[in-house]
Design an enzyme around this catalytic site. Structure first.
Site: not given
Lengths: 233, 229
Positions: A57-58
């Site tokens: 996840s960013e």
């Protein structure tokens, strides 16, 4: 080809979770996969147990798992859509600039992204509709489109009013040109071919002619196409 | 001389922040959002602010509170839309706040460059899009890349989990996000933490932000507002 405007009444459609389930089961074992906002983040709830796939996840998370049980949510542990997640054994946290180093540096095998529009040549538009009352928001989409080894788009096949989302040419500003490899919708799975979209799967009862009427670019049915089915989700 | 960066309260922690400041604000949604520092700044009164953060605030606390009181001139962020980002959306549509949208990885790298003394960098992100218009593009290693410049703060507001009196920091889970990249990138870095421990209590192997990047530390009274609407 005109834009399809079919009523949805009699058509078999996959739910958003069924699309996520199908995609989750197509990811190669051992992959590093980023999940974007929308249908992509749902994939985390449907990953096959027999495979080891690391979800990224960013916001600085690698190796996350499904949403927590009700009451177990942690406000400090969220996905790209700011929804609560859990961590798997072996997962890690890191600073945002490292999260994007993983993305831009080519370390992510597949980026799953949503779309406003995708073109037959793999152009993606998913960050602005130029609506003066609705601010644009790019998030990490341009970095993912530029940096991931593959981009898979997960989207409804058409807009709510029946307009085509899979188009000959994107009308909205591009996120990235020629970046998409595969498209998963509530009606079909397609891959980007040289000058046509190759239909690799369709929902039960769908014909390629009917799918074509809902899709602007030229379609070709793969010799090995499958009828899509997913559990009730 | 005993170095002590611990401030007694939030009012002291934000003292001296000037009108017209560019403020880097950590957080991804509510996770890692230093809402109490932002609320203290609202009370302090600094205005004409530029806020650099991933999002543009939700609800009436934090960034939302500064927005609704007209203290923010411009927001630089990757994604202003969130459930509850009503104040920003209304003010943007009415032309009352400027918006610069920056791809999230370019945003974090521009901030990193500022803290690391890098003059500029090229990135393949956003090539051929509206967000690269007017920017220098060069082919490097067979790939078109966009020239991007550092993004420095006059001030950084960061939320961390634990600090000592020197300002060494650890974070909690995905609330880490922008904190460690923003702390080095401002002239004045102010950190709100859940707990303050004795010098030496933090294992040097696990300190995420070393004290050199931190100027002020203030302890939160409760669990934190996050983005509670």
């Amino acid at each position: 080809m005109g834009k399809g405007t079919f009523a949805s009444g009699n058509t078999n459609r996959l739910s958003r979770r069924q699309i996520a389930w199908l995609v989750a089961n197509e990811i190669p074992d051992g992959s590093y996969v980023n999940l974007g906002i929308g249908i992509p983040t749902l994939c985390a709830d449907h990953m096959p147990e027999e495979k080891e796939i690391l979800l990224h996840s960013e916001n600085g998370v690698l190796g996350f798992g499904p949403r927590p049980e009700e009451g177990e949510e942690d406000a400090d542990l969220v996905n790209a859509g700011k929804q609560p997640i859990t961590m798997l054994k072996g997962g890690s946290y890191f600073v945002h600039s490292d999260a994007f180093g993983m993305i831009r540096g080519g370390h992510i095998d597949i980026a799953m992204l949503g779309a406003f529009e995708v073109s037959g040549s793999g152009d993606l538009a998913n960050w602005t509709t130029n609506n003066p009352t609705f601010p644009p928001g790019v998030g990490g989409a341009m970095d993912l489109a530029a940096g991931a080894k593959e981009v898979w788009v997960l989207t409804e096949h058409q807009t709510k009013d029946g307009s085509a989302k899979i188009v000959n040419k994107c009308s909205y500003p591009l996120t990235s040109a020629r970046c998409v490899k595969r498209i998963y919708t509530d009606l079909a799975i397609m891959s980007i071919g040289d000058d046509e979209l190759i239909v690799e799967g369709m929902v039960e009862g769908m014909s390629v002619e009917e799918l074509q009427q809902r899709t602007e670019p030229k379609l070709r049915l793969s010799d090995s196409y499958v009828v899509l089915s997913a559990p009730d989700l | 001389m005993a170095i002590n960066k611990v401030m007694t309260n939030f009012e002291d922690a934000v003292a001296g922040v000037k009108d017209g400041s560019t403020i880097l604000v950590s957080g991804f949604g509510g996770a890692g959002m230093p809402t109490e520092l932002l609320n203290a700044l609202r009370d302090q009164g600094a205005t004409d602010l530029t806020i650099v953060s991933n999002n543009a605030g939700v609800g009436r606390e934090g960034i939302g509170g500064l927005l609704s009181e007209g203290k923010i001139r411009k927001v630089i962020c990757s994604y202003p839309r969130s459930g509850g980002s009503v104040i920003f959306e209304e003010m943007w549509a009415a032309g009352k706040v400027e918006l610069e949208v920056v791809p999230q990885g370019t945003l974090s790298e521009r901030i990193r460059a500022a803290g690391a003394g890098i003059g500029a960098f090229y990135t393949p992100t956003a090539v051929g899009t509206q967000l690269a218009e007017g920017k220098e593009v060069r082919e490097i290693n067979g790939r078109l890349q966009v020239l991007e410049y550092p993004l420095k703060g006059d001030v950084a507001f960061v939320l961390a989990k634990t600090a000592d009196r020197w300002g060494n920091l650890t974070y909690n889970k995905s609330a880490r996000n922008f904190g460690p990249v923003m702390a080095p990138a401002a002239d004045l870095t102010i950190v709100q933490v859940h707990e303050i421990v004795e010098l030496g209590a933090l294992d040097p192997e696990t300190i995420v932000t070393p004290s050199i990047f931190v100027d002020r530390v203030v302890k939160m009274a409760g669990p934190g507002l996050g983005e509670s609407v």
